[in-house]
Design a protein around this motif. Structure first.
Motif, PDB file in Angstrom:
ATOM      1  N   THR A 191      40.011  34.416  38.826  1.00 32.53           N
ATOM      2  CA  THR A 191      39.424  35.588  38.481  1.00 32.53           C
ATOM      3  C   THR A 191      40.477  36.619  38.695  1.00 32.53           C
ATOM      4  OG1 THR A 191      38.565  35.999  40.685  1.00 32.53           O
ATOM      5  CG2 THR A 191      37.034  35.098  39.035  1.00 32.53           C
ATOM      6  N   ASN A 192      41.678  36.210  39.054  1.00 28.92           N
ATOM      7  CA  ASN A 192      42.836  37.282  39.154  1.00 28.92           C
ATOM      8  C   ASN A 192      42.360  38.305  39.824  1.00 28.92           C
ATOM      9  OD1 ASN A 192      45.520  38.453  38.756  1.00 28.92           O
ATOM     10  ND2 ASN A 192      44.865  39.530  36.835  1.00 28.92           N
ATOM     11  N   ALA A 193      41.889  38.117  41.091  1.00 27.34           N
ATOM     12  CA  ALA A 193      41.398  39.063  41.973  1.00 27.34           C
ATOM     13  C   ALA A 193      42.602  40.136  42.306  1.00 27.34           C
ATOM     14  CB  ALA A 193      40.928  38.434  43.453  1.00 27.34           C
ATOM     15  N   GLY A 194      42.019  41.453  42.254  1.00 26.11           N
ATOM     16  CA  GLY A 194      42.854  42.418  42.606  1.00 26.11           C
ATOM     17  C   GLY A 194      42.866  42.882  44.173  1.00 26.11           C
ATOM     18  N   GLY A 195      41.924  43.763  44.511  1.00 27.95           N
ATOM     19  CA  GLY A 195      41.665  44.007  45.865  1.00 27.95           C
ATOM     20  C   GLY A 195      42.470  45.067  46.423  1.00 27.95           C
ATOM     21  N   GLY A 245      43.184  34.094  36.091  1.00 25.75           N
ATOM     22  CA  GLY A 245      42.152  35.042  35.270  1.00 25.75           C
ATOM     23  C   GLY A 245      41.517  34.590  34.234  1.00 25.75           C
ATOM     24  N   SER A 304      39.785  50.489  34.330  1.00 25.08           N
ATOM     25  CA  SER A 304      41.227  51.037  34.609  1.00 25.08           C
ATOM     26  C   SER A 304      41.475  52.168  33.445  1.00 25.08           C
ATOM     27  CB  SER A 304      42.196  50.090  34.210  1.00 25.08           C
ATOM     28  OG  SER A 304      42.620  49.152  35.308  1.00 25.08           O
ATOM     29  N   ASN A 333      42.505  52.265  39.084  1.00 22.53           N
ATOM     30  CA  ASN A 333      41.248  51.655  38.990  1.00 22.53           C
ATOM     31  C   ASN A 333      39.925  52.138  39.573  1.00 22.53           C
ATOM     32  OD1 ASN A 333      40.427  48.235  40.154  1.00 22.53           O
ATOM     33  ND2 ASN A 333      39.385  49.495  38.936  1.00 22.53           N
ATOM     34  N   SER A 391      37.282  46.199  32.205  1.00 25.35           N
ATOM     35  CA  SER A 391      37.014  45.358  33.244  1.00 25.35           C
ATOM     36  C   SER A 391      38.631  45.179  34.041  1.00 25.35           C
ATOM     37  CB  SER A 391      36.745  43.796  33.209  1.00 25.35           C
ATOM     38  OG  SER A 391      36.424  43.230  34.512  1.00 25.35           O
ATOM     39  N   ALA A 392      38.797  45.944  35.032  1.00 26.47           N
ATOM     40  CA  ALA A 392      40.087  46.284  35.558  1.00 26.47           C
ATOM     41  C   ALA A 392      40.149  44.971  36.494  1.00 26.47           C
ATOM     42  CB  ALA A 392      40.279  47.591  36.453  1.00 26.47           C
ATOM     43  N   GLU A 393      39.323  44.492  37.313  1.00 32.24           N
ATOM     44  CA  GLU A 393      39.548  43.434  38.223  1.00 32.24           C
ATOM     45  C   GLU A 393      38.525  42.335  38.496  1.00 32.24           C
ATOM     46  OE1 GLU A 393      40.593  45.015  42.120  1.00 32.24           O
ATOM     47  OE2 GLU A 393      38.499  45.577  42.512  1.00 32.24           O
ATOM     48  N   HIS A 394      37.378  42.716  37.909  1.00 26.92           N
ATOM     49  CA  HIS A 394      36.149  41.915  37.965  1.00 26.92           C
ATOM     50  C   HIS A 394      36.199  40.704  37.193  1.00 26.92           C
ATOM     51  CE1 HIS A 394      33.933  45.395  40.615  1.00 26.92           C
ATOM     52  NE2 HIS A 394      34.862  44.781  41.320  1.00 26.92           N
ATOM     53  N   GLY A 395      36.789  40.998  35.832  1.00 26.53           N
ATOM     54  CA  GLY A 395      36.674  39.942  34.866  1.00 26.53           C
ATOM     55  C   GLY A 395      35.513  40.047  33.872  1.00 26.53           C
ATOM     56  N   LEU A 425      48.405  49.511  31.522  1.00 31.07           N
ATOM     57  CA  LEU A 425      47.533  49.540  32.682  1.00 31.07           C
ATOM     58  C   LEU A 425      47.896  48.662  33.811  1.00 31.07           C
ATOM     59  CD1 LEU A 425      43.852  49.218  30.743  1.00 31.07           C
ATOM     60  CD2 LEU A 425      45.047  51.428  31.707  1.00 31.07           C
ATOM     61  N   ARG A 426      47.812  48.876  34.936  1.00 31.66           N
ATOM     62  CA  ARG A 426      48.140  48.145  36.049  1.00 31.66           C
ATOM     63  C   ARG A 426      47.206  47.071  36.300  1.00 31.66           C
ATOM     64  NH1 ARG A 426      50.924  49.309  41.633  1.00 31.66           N
ATOM     65  NH2 ARG A 426      51.422  47.388  41.395  1.00 31.66           N
ATOM     66  N   LYS A 427      46.131  47.166  35.885  1.00 36.70           N
ATOM     67  CA  LYS A 427      44.967  46.104  36.028  1.00 36.70           C
ATOM     68  C   LYS A 427      44.219  45.946  34.947  1.00 36.70           C
ATOM     69  CE  LYS A 427      43.191  46.094  40.343  1.00 36.70           C
ATOM     70  NZ  LYS A 427      42.947  46.636  41.841  1.00 36.70           N
ATOM     71  N   ASP A 428      44.153  44.676  34.418  1.00 33.48           N
ATOM     72  CA  ASP A 428      43.031  44.627  33.141  1.00 33.48           C
ATOM     73  C   ASP A 428      42.914  43.281  33.212  1.00 33.48           C
ATOM     74  OD1 ASP A 428      42.031  44.684  30.682  1.00 33.48           O
ATOM     75  OD2 ASP A 428      43.819  44.534  29.435  1.00 33.48           O
ATOM     76  N   ASN A 429      41.463  42.877  33.471  1.00 32.73           N
ATOM     77  CA  ASN A 429      40.994  41.561  33.476  1.00 32.73           C
ATOM     78  C   ASN A 429      40.020  41.187  32.198  1.00 32.73           C
ATOM     79  OD1 ASN A 429      42.494  40.463  35.512  1.00 32.73           O
ATOM     80  ND2 ASN A 429      41.029  40.417  37.021  1.00 32.73           N
ATOM     81  N   THR A 430      40.271  41.588  31.097  1.00 35.85           N
ATOM     82  CA  THR A 430      39.428  41.490  30.212  1.00 35.85           C
ATOM     83  C   THR A 430      40.057  40.351  29.262  1.00 35.85           C
ATOM     84  OG1 THR A 430      40.592  43.026  28.880  1.00 35.85           O
ATOM     85  CG2 THR A 430      38.663  43.831  29.723  1.00 35.85           C
ATOM     86  N   GLY A 431      39.354  39.226  29.738  1.00 36.04           N
ATOM     87  CA  GLY A 431      39.824  37.896  28.838  1.00 36.04           C
ATOM     88  C   GLY A 431      41.397  37.296  29.460  1.00 36.04           C
ATOM     89  N   TYR A 432      41.838  36.521  28.511  1.00 38.89           N
ATOM     90  CA  TYR A 432      42.983  35.745  29.009  1.00 38.89           C
ATOM     91  C   TYR A 432      44.195  36.815  28.972  1.00 38.89           C
ATOM     92  CZ  TYR A 432      39.838  31.750  27.796  1.00 38.89           C
ATOM     93  OH  TYR A 432      38.768  31.104  27.808  1.00 38.89           O
ATOM     94  N   ASP A 433      45.170  36.634  29.958  1.00 37.21           N
ATOM     95  CA  ASP A 433      46.347  37.491  29.856  1.00 37.21           C
ATOM     96  C   ASP A 433      47.415  36.901  28.928  1.00 37.21           C
ATOM     97  OD1 ASP A 433      48.361  39.369  30.777  1.00 37.21           O
ATOM     98  OD2 ASP A 433      48.166  38.770  32.686  1.00 37.21           O
TER      99      ASP A 433
END
Lengths: 387, 387
Positions: free
Chosen positions: A72-76, A123, A271, A305, A339-343, B108-116
């Motif tokens: 899920t490419n977790a951020g945190g 991710g 984000s 974020n 969706s910055a980090e939650h997917g 953006l530093r963080k973006d978990n929308t779909g595949y990177d």
């Protein structure tokens, strides 16, 4: 958060809980190789005993698996300092849809032989392959950790405090988190936590991690002197003791838990350009009026974020209708991420188009078709349903 | 280095030299967006005037383009501190083989929308798409930079000095480079550079970058006292003045130029377990005997990256036969990488199999077929020729 690991129709559930072994740890380089089912907190303990830390940390550390973190490419909470898993994961092993074991479990910091295949799986929420083992670079454990918890009179002061802090704390800054007054109300009322500072419109949590306590304390003191004397900060407390540090972090980490005790929760993980991070919260308070119990904003300000959460007594279609698609449209206008980090998982897969152009979605579908032609890997997730 | 950008048969050459505009720079986040043809040194100047630095730096900075840096996943001198481009590149725009413009130019530093998707293009040497613009995160410019140039009596001392330095310099360490005595001979004889320290079997260049000169100097002094008193280091010099810092870096950065004046050069760029990094150099000196003019080892020790170079009067099939496939087999036995940062290009595409399993090569070929079915993007490069 988004139902990425929740079965919805006819899925077969795969558990990696028994794949919980550390395979190797290299003391000079800090490279950890482990199976996918290792719990993040167990791994943290393992490497901390050897003088290192995991490059990621999050509220769910006591139960989440490293394989899921990577999938899920977790951020945190350590993202600001150690960056994305796309940079810190050195290798992984994945099982493809046809049963092929893809061994990219390298422990090398640098390897430019062909395409960096591991990136595909980081991710992609288990939709392109099942991660079975991970190799990850752990930074040295900081000798000194301090946390400052501060009250700020407005969001503009939160931003100016961030700029000041980047300048004066420099390389020892390891987290810059913020929360608003409503978040503080939630954790003090629902969880009976005590606020360590005077009531303020905003609160900031700053963590420093460094190799020399004396130097770090000098930097932190100079910073505090400056923000207090200039009025950017109106009250504050500092902790270096492990238990006190933990207690300050709890105010920020347990907001999610406090929200769940407040009623039905509508959750957004966005984000946004840092300057505009809080505008949406203010805006939604006006739009929702008394239909919402609370509209709160908190999150990893240092990474741009925002966690935007709204509570109501019970689920309300009218509240949801006011929130969506408004929140997504507002975010898209700022060129932010929905969706910055939650997917995206199951719940948010329909909103991918707010942050990615049609050409990107087409290529994502082609990759999915290539790697999982029968659609057996975490189906109904991440990519929008086909029209 | 590997002929990745050199046409070999019937290619059409595409130049991005005129796409040299900075699109935007954000002063709070340090995010730079620019066209692919910007020269790295020009970008460095642009962001340094605004209080930031580029997260990568390399010898070729005066001529290399950022698009090429990203396409080849360039490593270079700041990798130890700021990590891989897979972590620091925030977005990119690429033109696909069918002419589609893929806009993933997120800031953006963080973006978990779909595949990177951007990750596909980082390090794929232009074989999956043409990068036309890049968005990259720049760290704040350090207020103080120091360089220590040290002599070590043996490779074991080079390694122990590294461990000591990680402990005492901690978060301000920004480079740990090494070179052997033959490298020093080459730069002093061919380029007339002067060695700043007594003759030693090995030399180490350590750079610190921090936010407070006084703290950094204290850390560096404590470190130097410890390594000098314990005999790990026998002689050393420290510079903080910009010109002196540059002169010390030149000893390391200009080795490649000195080699090219020494004769025909056989070049290898390997990732190896740090402890064994120099064994191959010693081994090859014995194997090659007087057929080689010089067998030298230098590189980014902090990243486990060895530049192994051999010179002979003129090209010699016998020298090449002794080197290959021996060097690759030796590296594969250590589970190293046969191309740490230079990529595979035309010259090394045949050796991919030494560092990647057949399953990985198969997936790479599938990705190439998906994204470039007619094979028009940088043909004959990166992937081995089909049998």
């Amino acid at each position: 958060m988004v139902g990425g690991s929740v079965p919805v129709f006819d899925e077969v559930i795969l558990s990696t809980a028994l794949m919980n072994q550390v395979i190797s740890f290299h003391n000079m380089s800090g490279t950890l190789v482990c199976q996918a089912g290792c719990v993040l907190e167990d791994l943290s303990r393992h490497v901390e005993e050897r003088g290192f830390v995991m490059p990621l940390d999050l509220g769910a550390k006591g139960s989440c698996h490293i394989g899921g973190n990577v999938a899920t490419n977790a951020g945190g909470l350590r993202f600001l300092r150690y960056g994305s898993l796309h940079g810190t994961v050195l290798g992984l092993e994945a099982v493809l849809a046809d049963g092929t074991v893809l061994n990219c479990l390298s422990t090398l910091r640098k390897d430019n032989t062909g395409y960096d295949l591991k990136q595909l799986f980081i991710g992609s929420e288990g939709t392109l392959g099942v991660i079975t083992a991970v190799s990850i670079l752990c930074p040295p454990k900081p000798r000194a950790v301090s946390v400052a918890f501060l009250g700020c009179p407005g969001f503009s002061e939160v931003l100016q405090t961030f700029t000041t802090c980047k300048g004066l704390l420099g390389e020892i800054l390891s987290a810059y988190e913020f929360m608003d007054a409503e978040c503080m109300w939630l954790v003090t009322h629902h969880l009976r936590l005590a606020s360590p500072v005077q009531e303020s419109p905003f609160y900031v949590l700053i963590e420093t991690s460094g190799s020399r306590a004396g130097h770090d304390a000098e930097k932190l003191n100079d910073f505090l002197e400056q923000v207090l004397s200039s009025g950017l900060v109106t009250d504050g407390t500092v902790a270096t003791d492990h238990l006190k540090v933990k207690a300050l972090w709890a105010l920020r980490e347990r907001i999610s838990e406090a929200l769940s005790r407040d009623g039905y929760v509508y959750k957004y993980d966005l984000s946004l350009p840092t300057e505009r991070l809080y505008d949406l919260v203010t805006d939604l308070r006006v739009r929702l009026g008394p239909r919402a119990k609370h509209v709160v904003g908190y999150g990893h300000l240092g990474d741009g974020n925002l966690h935007l959460n709204v509570t109501s007594e019970a689920f309300s279609p009218s509240v949801l209708g006011t929130l969506e698609p408004y929140v997504y449209e507002w975010t898209a206008e700022q060129r932010g991420s929905v969706s910055a980090e939650h997917g995206l998982g199951f719940k948010k897969r329909g909103v991918l188009g707010y942050s990615k152009p049609p050409e990107a979605l087409r290529l994502m579908r082609q990759l999915k078709a290539l790697l999982d032609p029968k659609g057996i890997l975490n189906p109904y997730k991440t990519l929008p349903a086909q029209a």
